[in-house]
Structure formats: structure tokens, C-alpha cells
Design a protein around this motif. Structure first.
Motif, short mmCIF file in Angstrom:
data_model
loop_
_atom_site.label_atom_id
_atom_site.label_comp_id
_atom_site.label_asym_id
_atom_site.label_seq_id
_atom_site.Cartn_x
_atom_site.Cartn_y
_atom_site.Cartn_z
N CYS A 71 0.98 -1.35 0.35
CA CYS A 71 0.02 -0.06 -0.20
C CYS A 71 0.83 1.69 -0.18
CB CYS A 71 -1.00 0.22 1.85
SG CYS A 71 -1.63 1.52 1.60
N THR A 72 0.54 2.16 -0.88
CA THR A 72 0.76 3.26 -0.92
C THR A 72 0.40 4.70 -0.44
OG1 THR A 72 1.36 3.64 -2.69
CG2 THR A 72 3.43 3.08 -2.22
N ARG A 73 -0.99 4.35 -0.31
CA ARG A 73 -2.26 5.58 0.16
C ARG A 73 -1.87 5.87 0.72
NH1 ARG A 73 -4.34 -0.14 -1.03
NH2 ARG A 73 -5.15 -0.25 -2.16
N CYS A 74 -0.71 6.12 1.07
CA CYS A 74 -1.05 7.43 2.33
C CYS A 74 0.90 7.53 2.84
CB CYS A 74 -1.70 7.42 3.93
SG CYS A 74 -0.62 6.47 5.04
N LYS A 75 0.84 9.01 3.48
CA LYS A 75 2.36 9.00 3.30
C LYS A 75 3.57 8.74 3.84
CE LYS A 75 1.29 13.04 6.36
NZ LYS A 75 -0.08 12.93 6.36
N SER A 77 3.86 5.66 3.65
CA SER A 77 4.33 4.15 3.14
C SER A 77 5.88 4.71 2.97
CB SER A 77 3.77 4.07 1.61
OG SER A 77 3.55 5.14 0.57
N VAL A 142 -3.50 2.33 11.75
CA VAL A 142 -3.08 2.43 10.40
C VAL A 142 -2.09 1.90 10.61
CG1 VAL A 142 -3.35 4.86 9.79
CG2 VAL A 142 -1.35 4.02 12.44
N GLU A 153 -1.80 10.87 11.97
CA GLU A 153 -2.76 12.12 11.26
C GLU A 153 -4.30 11.71 11.18
OE1 GLU A 153 0.41 14.37 8.99
OE2 GLU A 153 1.18 14.27 10.24
N ASP A 155 -5.83 11.92 8.24
CA ASP A 155 -5.63 11.67 6.59
C ASP A 155 -5.55 10.53 6.36
OD1 ASP A 155 -2.73 13.08 7.40
OD2 ASP A 155 -2.21 12.36 4.69
N GLU A 156 -3.94 10.13 7.30
CA GLU A 156 -3.61 8.76 7.65
C GLU A 156 -4.42 8.45 7.90
OE1 GLU A 156 0.99 10.51 8.18
OE2 GLU A 156 0.36 9.91 9.96
N ALA A 159 -7.37 7.71 5.45
CA ALA A 159 -6.26 6.16 4.21
C ALA A 159 -6.58 4.83 4.42
CB ALA A 159 -5.54 6.80 3.46
N CYS A 160 -6.53 4.53 5.98
CA CYS A 160 -6.21 3.55 5.61
C CYS A 160 -7.72 2.87 6.64
CB CYS A 160 -5.57 2.91 7.10
SG CYS A 160 -4.55 1.89 7.55
#
Ligand code: SF4
Length: 243
Positions: A71-75, A77, A142, A153, A155-156, A159-160
Motif C-alpha cells: 500500500c502507498t495510499r498515504c504518506k 508508506s 494504521v 494524522e 488523513d492517514e 486512508a487506512c
């Protein structure tokens, strides 16, 4: 009625349990705790864990894992070493949800393997009389380590979260334990004041959810009150699992 003498393993478990109670500040054996220990001192020590899982459960959880992929859906990664998907029994009746991997977890790709993990294992095995691998499944909100162990955070988490939801729906445990404020707040979709709301049953998608302190919080604030609070919460969880 004759009482069979205890075997060496049972004596060791009893000794560990009494040490654990002493650690939690008890000077005598609480009746409720004694009751559940008696019930769990049968051959396999773990109480029966009624489950809803079907034969499809494992495949479904595996499908969630496969969908997550690399997964690279959030930073997060960009700084992680390993994705920490979760571990334990995919058909477990009890799921613990924590916040996020730390350095040890990132290194090994497994949840709760550092100091807080050891404390969680102690709670599960000595405090509850369960087997961590056989009776529980453990994951985080996460799945990649936030750098420097900062809080994840928004947004993370966002995303997860779909993968956490899919994990929980794949397992469909009988009880979820949310470890700490971020896990409880994420699952309940509102800010949770963990010191006020721990020990009070909530619900997640029709599954009873018990918020309690994160083991890392216990390590940081190692008071008799906090340790006893978590043990009380876990007694409630055991009672619910027996219903
Ligand atoms: S934290 Fe979750 S969403 Fe973000 S990269 Fe890792 S697995 Fe993907």
C-alpha cells in the motif's frame, strides 16, 4: 467430591495469575476473578470462545490483505519498513485494535511485539487466561509506523480505515477491545475521552466494543488504579464472551 490435584502447568498458571493480581494491587483474590479463573482452569486454560465465523472468514481476511497489497495510499508508506497488517486467529471471538505500529512492530511486520506488546500479552494471558495467538486477533487503525512514534494524522487514519473496517467485518468477532483514545475514537467516529469512557460498553457495527487504556499508557502511568481498571474492563469482556 474429591478434588483432583493440580498439575505442574496449572500450578504455574495459578502462580502467574496471583502475581498478576498482586501487581494490580489486589491483596485478596476478587470473587469475580476467582470465578473466571476456575472456569478457565480446565484442560486448555482458555475458556470456550464462541464465534460467528464461517469457513469463508480466513479467505475474506486474506482477500483484504491482498487488496491492501504494498500500500502507498498515504504518506506513511514512504517511511515504513513493513506493513503491519495484523496477527492472531482470523476466526477469533476477540479482537484488540490499537493505534499504530512502533519501531519493533515496523521491524518485524507484526503488531504489539515491543514493550507495550508484552504488556498486552500479559493482560491477555495472565489477566484473562486466554492464549494470544489462538483466542485473539490484534491489529491497528494504521498499518504503517508513524515516524518517531507520533500520533497518526487524520488523513492517514482516513486512508487506512477502510481496511480496518474490512478486517473487522471479515473476522466478525464477538467483542472488540479498543486500546486507547485514537482506536476508540476512530471506531466510534467521535472523540472519545478514554479516561471517562473506558469500561463502558459501546457498539461497532452491532459488535460490542469495550474501550480501555492502551498498554503503552499503562506502562507510562503504572499506577495500581490504572492496572486494576484494565483488569476490570477485561473481566467485563470475559463475561460478555461467555454469554
Ligand atoms: S498506513 Fe495504511 S493507508 Fe497508509 S500506506 Fe500504510 S497501509 Fe496504506
Amino acid at each position: 467430591m474429591a478434588i483432583a490435584p493440580m498439575g505442574h502447568d496449572q500450578l504455574r498458571e495459578l502462580k502467574n495469575y496471583l502475581k498478576f493480581l498482586k501487581d494490580c494491587g489486589y491483596t485478596e483474590i476478587p470473587v469475580r476473578a476467582l470465578t473466571f479463573k476456575r472456569e478457565t482452569s480446565a484442560p486448555d486454560t482458555a475458556p470456550p470462545m464462541p464465534r460467528k465465523a464461517s469457513s469463508q472468514t480466513q479467505a475474506t481476511l486474506e482477500a483484504v490483505h491482498a487488496e491492501l497489497g504494498d500500500c502507498t495510499r498515504c504518506k506513511l508508506s514512504s517511511t515504513r519498513k513493513n506493513i503491519v497488517f495484523g496477527s492472531g486467529n482470523p476466526k477469533a471471538g476477540l479482537v484488540f485494535v490499537g493505534e499504530g505500529p512502533g519501531a519493533d512492530e515496523d521491524e518485524q511486520g507484526l503488531p504489539f511485539v515491543g514493550r507495550a506488546g508484552k504488556k498486552l500479552t500479559e493482560i491477555i494471558e495472565k489477566g484473562m487466561g486466554l492464549n494470544r495467538e489462538k483466542d485473539t486477533y490484534i491489529c491497528n487503525i494504521v498499518k504503517c509506523r508513524p515516524p518517531g512514534n507520533r500520533d497518526p494524522e487524520a488523513d492517514e487514519i482516513a486512508a487506512c480505515q477502510p481496511f480496518l473496517v474490512k478486517q473487522l467485518l471479515a473476522i466478525r468477532p464477538r467483542v472488540i477491545v479498543a486500546l486507547g483514545k485514537p482506536a476508540a475514537s476512530t471506531l466510534l467516529g467521535r472523540p472519545v475521552a478514554i479516561t471517562k469512557e473506558r469500561g463502558i460498553w459501546q457498539e461497532y457495527e452491532g459488535i460490542p466494543l469495550m474501550p480501555t487504556f492502551h498498554p503503552a499508557y499503562l506502562l507510562r502511568f503504572y499506577t495500581v488504579e490504572n492496572r486494576r481498571a484494565v483488569l476490570d474492563d477485561m473481566n467485563k469482556v470475559l463475561d460478555r464472551l461467555k454469554k
